[in-house]
Design a protein around this motif. Structure first.
Motif, short mmCIF file in Angstrom:
data_model
loop_
_atom_site.label_atom_id
_atom_site.label_comp_id
_atom_site.label_asym_id
_atom_site.label_seq_id
_atom_site.Cartn_x
_atom_site.Cartn_y
_atom_site.Cartn_z
N ILE A 139 0.82 -1.21 0.00
CA ILE A 139 0.00 0.00 0.00
C ILE A 139 0.86 1.26 0.00
CG2 ILE A 139 -1.50 1.39 1.49
CD1 ILE A 139 -2.92 -1.12 2.33
N ALA A 140 1.99 1.22 0.72
CA ALA A 140 2.77 2.44 0.99
C ALA A 140 3.09 3.27 -0.26
CB ALA A 140 4.05 2.07 1.74
N PRO A 141 3.65 2.68 -1.32
CA PRO A 141 4.02 3.53 -2.46
C PRO A 141 2.83 4.30 -3.05
CG PRO A 141 4.97 1.35 -2.69
CD PRO A 141 4.03 1.28 -1.54
N ILE A 142 1.70 3.61 -3.17
CA ILE A 142 0.56 4.26 -3.82
C ILE A 142 -0.03 5.35 -2.92
CG2 ILE A 142 -1.34 2.70 -3.14
CD1 ILE A 142 -0.74 3.97 -6.66
N VAL A 143 0.03 5.13 -1.60
CA VAL A 143 -0.48 6.16 -0.69
C VAL A 143 0.43 7.39 -0.74
CG1 VAL A 143 -0.83 6.74 1.74
CG2 VAL A 143 -1.70 4.59 0.84
N ILE A 144 1.74 7.17 -0.83
CA ILE A 144 2.67 8.30 -0.93
C ILE A 144 2.40 9.08 -2.22
CG2 ILE A 144 5.10 8.93 -1.24
CD1 ILE A 144 5.73 6.51 0.64
N VAL A 145 2.23 8.36 -3.32
CA VAL A 145 1.93 9.04 -4.60
C VAL A 145 0.61 9.79 -4.48
CG1 VAL A 145 1.32 8.64 -7.02
CG2 VAL A 145 3.25 7.44 -6.02
N TYR A 146 -0.37 9.17 -3.85
CA TYR A 146 -1.69 9.81 -3.71
C TYR A 146 -1.59 11.11 -2.92
CZ TYR A 146 -6.38 10.60 -1.83
OH TYR A 146 -7.58 11.16 -1.45
N LEU A 147 -0.92 11.05 -1.77
CA LEU A 147 -0.85 12.25 -0.94
C LEU A 147 -0.04 13.35 -1.63
CD1 LEU A 147 -0.52 10.66 2.61
CD2 LEU A 147 -2.56 11.59 1.50
N THR A 148 1.01 12.94 -2.39
CA THR A 148 1.83 13.93 -3.09
C THR A 148 1.05 14.59 -4.23
OG1 THR A 148 3.68 12.45 -2.66
CG2 THR A 148 4.07 14.30 -4.15
N PHE A 149 0.34 13.76 -5.00
CA PHE A 149 -0.34 14.29 -6.19
C PHE A 149 -1.84 14.36 -5.97
CE2 PHE A 149 3.58 12.52 -7.86
CZ PHE A 149 3.99 13.51 -8.73
N GLN A 150 -2.23 14.59 -4.74
CA GLN A 150 -3.64 14.57 -4.36
C GLN A 150 -4.50 15.38 -5.32
OE1 GLN A 150 -6.30 16.92 -2.60
NE2 GLN A 150 -4.61 17.24 -1.18
N ARG A 151 -4.00 16.58 -5.69
CA ARG A 151 -4.77 17.43 -6.60
C ARG A 151 -4.95 16.80 -7.97
NH1 ARG A 151 -5.75 22.72 -5.26
NH2 ARG A 151 -4.93 23.07 -3.18
N SER A 152 -3.89 16.18 -8.48
CA SER A 152 -3.99 15.55 -9.79
C SER A 152 -5.00 14.41 -9.79
CB SER A 152 -2.64 15.01 -10.23
OG SER A 152 -1.72 16.06 -10.35
N PHE A 153 -5.03 13.65 -8.71
CA PHE A 153 -6.01 12.58 -8.60
C PHE A 153 -7.41 13.15 -8.69
CE2 PHE A 153 -2.78 9.73 -7.00
CZ PHE A 153 -3.27 8.50 -7.33
N VAL A 154 -7.64 14.20 -7.90
CA VAL A 154 -8.96 14.80 -7.86
C VAL A 154 -9.35 15.33 -9.23
CG1 VAL A 154 -10.33 16.63 -6.84
CG2 VAL A 154 -8.70 15.37 -5.44
N ASN A 155 -8.43 16.06 -9.88
CA ASN A 155 -8.72 16.60 -11.20
C ASN A 155 -9.04 15.50 -12.18
OD1 ASN A 155 -8.25 19.11 -10.28
ND2 ASN A 155 -6.16 19.26 -11.08
N GLY A 156 -8.23 14.45 -12.13
CA GLY A 156 -8.41 13.36 -13.08
C GLY A 156 -9.77 12.73 -12.95
N ILE A 157 -10.12 12.39 -11.73
CA ILE A 157 -11.38 11.71 -11.52
C ILE A 157 -12.55 12.63 -11.88
CG2 ILE A 157 -12.86 10.62 -9.81
CD1 ILE A 157 -10.32 9.07 -10.53
N SER A 158 -12.45 13.89 -11.49
CA SER A 158 -13.62 14.74 -11.69
C SER A 158 -13.75 15.25 -13.11
CB SER A 158 -13.61 15.89 -10.69
OG SER A 158 -12.35 16.49 -10.63
N GLN A 159 -12.66 15.81 -13.67
CA GLN A 159 -12.81 16.40 -15.00
C GLN A 159 -12.85 15.37 -16.10
OE1 GLN A 159 -9.64 19.16 -15.28
NE2 GLN A 159 -10.35 20.29 -13.49
N GLY A 160 -12.10 14.30 -15.91
CA GLY A 160 -12.03 13.30 -16.97
C GLY A 160 -13.39 12.73 -17.31
N ALA A 161 -14.25 12.70 -16.33
CA ALA A 161 -15.52 12.02 -16.53
C ALA A 161 -16.63 12.95 -17.01
CB ALA A 161 -15.93 11.37 -15.22
N ILE A 162 -16.38 14.23 -17.00
CA ILE A 162 -17.47 15.19 -17.21
C ILE A 162 -18.21 14.97 -18.53
CG2 ILE A 162 -18.03 17.62 -17.53
CD1 ILE A 162 -17.27 16.54 -14.66
N LYS A 163 -17.46 14.76 -19.59
CA LYS A 163 -18.13 14.68 -20.88
C LYS A 163 -18.77 13.32 -21.13
CE LYS A 163 -16.27 18.24 -23.78
NZ LYS A 163 -15.63 18.53 -25.06
N GLY A 164 -18.31 12.32 -20.39
CA GLY A 164 -18.80 10.96 -20.63
C GLY A 164 -20.31 10.90 -20.56
#
Lengths: 273, 319
Positions: free
Chosen positions: A248-273
């Motif tokens: 789990i550790a590596p992915i949690v570190i990446v998540y906390l570091t790039f938290q904003r990118s995760f949020v943007n990806g999930i939210s904006q990527g899906a808008i047009k779908g």
């Protein structure tokens, strides 16, 4: 209800939900700190903090090899899939190649295909050409599975770029590749970062594909190795907990570091779908 | 497909004979011209090759294999629809399909409701800690499901945390090994899905809610609408599109779930948590029934596409 009471109630509900989400983490961290092989009942503070489970799990689970495979695969899949998706989206959205609408629809179709449909025949197809049990087979298969989202995501991004920007560069006589590299890429880094972070997560977490394609236990990825580790040490809870935390550790570190990118990806990527 | 194919052909043909430019420009409404559009294929080709070679080609091959009887070694023989008929005759197989439909409730319906609740609670009045709650709620979604499964396997065990909490709440008589319970294992499994998917739904809804015109809230507020009615009449219609997307993503996750089941119950007890993905894996790679596995994978895909289309149709924009 009064405003202040309302706010308290809101926070109360939010805290309850946050505790529900976090409780399993607390449980598994506490479990990992018990002495090896200990019987644990529920949430309990260990008599003495014991860190040796991590070293033990690392060694028994062969995590040096597993981590190396995981990192190797992710570090090949992410650049490969990102570059191909950017190029394809550029061709489809900006250059509008003939057939671009059909092709775009073809890529979007892939978003609903379950891995299970692909994996059965993929194994036998790759076995024929000797690409099972190889990193290359897994890397190309993951890149293919992630391609629909990447192409779709970059297309959404490129179509939000004003046409004038591209046209202005064209009037200056810029070639296609120059338009992409000098005009579009500099304003696309946020979208590309988000895509890379999502790709990393998906590659790191990919389980079924690796389980099927890679029989050599020394070259499996961390999650698929963990999946088999459970079978071997199913009763040693502290050891299993430590092994899970390692994965789990590596992915949690990446998540906390790039938290904003995760949020943007999930939210904006899906808008047009 | 046909109209799409027809339109782009004419500008391409027109390009070599410069006289055709008028038609080409009129058709394409863009100046690039045919050569550029043809050359653009070089950009699309690598992605297309990988996608066709490693996703579409195997998918079509799985379809082909579903009509064969094959053990993976000896030459295959034609089976017609036999593999499909078997799915409906074999209790374990069709029950697995039913189980995956039950999982939709826990992976999709409840998370959408929970996500809406989280969104409602986080919107507006909550200023402090907004980021914290968002980061925490979304966390389960980024974890490898294998690790999630191992964690919950222990939480659900005889002397796990779930039973400990029930004991503390004075409900000690309800304790059991949850994932080993014949009637409740599937529900227990489903609730793990609820735990991982709710944050994803919340994240989608929050993104949608941010695009709602703030003046709508002001207007509602002036008319004396409280928090609940503002949520019901402003937020909820504003995130309808995101509800569709969340429904689609989580439904696919429910129907195609494999990792979680593989490490928690592996289909047990007595096949009560068998799901199609697990049986596809088992049939193809443990029992050497490639045809049966392929037919089940094809059926699974048909169900996914049917349900996703239904969700899109039901929630489509009627205006």
């Amino acid at each position: 209800m009064s405003t202040r009471g309302g706010v308290t109630l809101r926070y109360g509900a939010l805290v309850v939900m946050a505790v529900t989400v976090l409780l399993p983490f607390v449980g598994i961290v506490l479990a990992a700190l018990h002495s090896p092989g200990a019987q644990i009942s529920g949430l309990s503070i260990p008599d003495q903090w014991s860190w040796q489970n991590f070293a033990l799990a690392w060694e028994r689970g062969n995590f040096t090899n597993l981590m190396r495979s995981s990192v190797l695969i992710a570090f090949c899949v992410v650049p490969l899939a990102v570059v191909l998706a950017v190029l394809a989206a550029f061709g489809l959205t900006v250059l509008k190649v003939w057939g671009n609408r059909t092709l775009s629809a073809g890529f979007v179709l892939g978003l609903t295909l379950p891995v299970e449909l692909v994996v059965v025949a993929l194994y036998f197809n790759l076995r024929e050409v000797g690409l099972t049990n190889s990193y290359i087979g897994i890397i190309l298969a993951e890149a293919a599975l992630f391609m629909p989202f990447g192409v779709y995501w970059m297309q959404t991004h490129f179509s939000s770029v004003p046409d004038e920007l591209v046209e202005a560069a064209r009037i200056d006589g810029a070639r296609d590749l120059v338009v992409l590299l000098r005009v579009l890429l500099p304003i696309s880094w946020p979208a590309i970062t988000t895509l890379s972070v999502l790709y990393f997560m998906w590659s790191w977490n990919q389980f079924l594909l690796v389980l099927v394609m890679m029989q050599d236990p020394d070259r499996r990825t961390a999650p698929s190795g963990l999946g088999l580790f459970v079978g071997q040490y199913s009763t040693d809870i502290p050891l299993l907990a430590a092994a899970s935390l390692i994965v789990i550790a590596p992915i949690v570190i990446v998540y906390l570091t790039f938290q904003r990118s995760f949020v943007n990806g999930i939210s904006q990527g899906a808008i047009k779908g | 497909m046909a109209p799409d194919m027809a339109a782009p052909v004419s500008p391409r043909r027109a390009a070599p004979a410069r006289g055709g430019d008028g038609i080409a420009a009129g058709r394409a409404a863009r100046p690039p011209g045919g050569r550029r559009r043809a050359r653009g294929w070089l950009y699309v080709l690598p992605a297309l090759a990988v996608y066709l070679g490693f996703a579409i080609w195997p998918a079509l091959n799985t379809l082909r294999l579903s009509f064969l009887t094959w053990d993976g070694i000896l030459p295959p023989s034609w089976a017609g629809l036999e593999n499909y008929v078997k799915i409906f005759q074999d209790q374990a197989l069709y029950e697995a399909v039913l189980h995956s439909l039950v999982l939709i409730v826990f992976f999709s319906l409840i998370p959408v409701a929970a996500g809406l609740l989280m969104t409602g609670l986080l919107l507006g009045k909550v200023r402090r800690g907004m980021t914290f709650f968002r980061v925490v709620f979304f966390l389960p979604q980024v974890l490898p499901l294998v690790a999630v499964g191992i964690t919950w396997r222990w939480l659900y065990s005889e002397d796990g945390v779930v039973n400990q909490l029930l004991g503390l709440a004075g409900l000690g008589s309800f304790t059991r090994a949850w994932l080993g319970d014949y009637h409740l294992a599937l529900i227990a499994l489903g609730l793990i899905g609820t735990w991982t998917m709710s944050g994803l739904c919340m994240m989608l809804f929050l993104a949608g809610a941010q695009k709602i015109d703030p003046s709508l809230y002001e207007a509602a507020s002036l008319e004396g609408a409280g928090s609940y009615r503002q949520f019901r009449h402003v937020t909820l219609p504003g995130v309808r599109k995101e509800i569709t997307i969340a429904g689609v993503i989580t439904t696919i996750a429910a129907l195609a779930s494999f990792d979680l089941v593989f490490v928690t119950t592996n289909g047990g007890p007595a096949g009560q948590t068998n799901v199609p993905a697990l049986l596809v894996y088992r049939l193809a790679f443990n029992e050497g029934d490639i045809g049966g596995a392929s037919a089940l994978a094809v059926l699974l895909t048909v169900i996914v596409v049917a349900i996703v289309s239904t969700i899109r149709y039901v929630t489509r924009d009627k205006s």
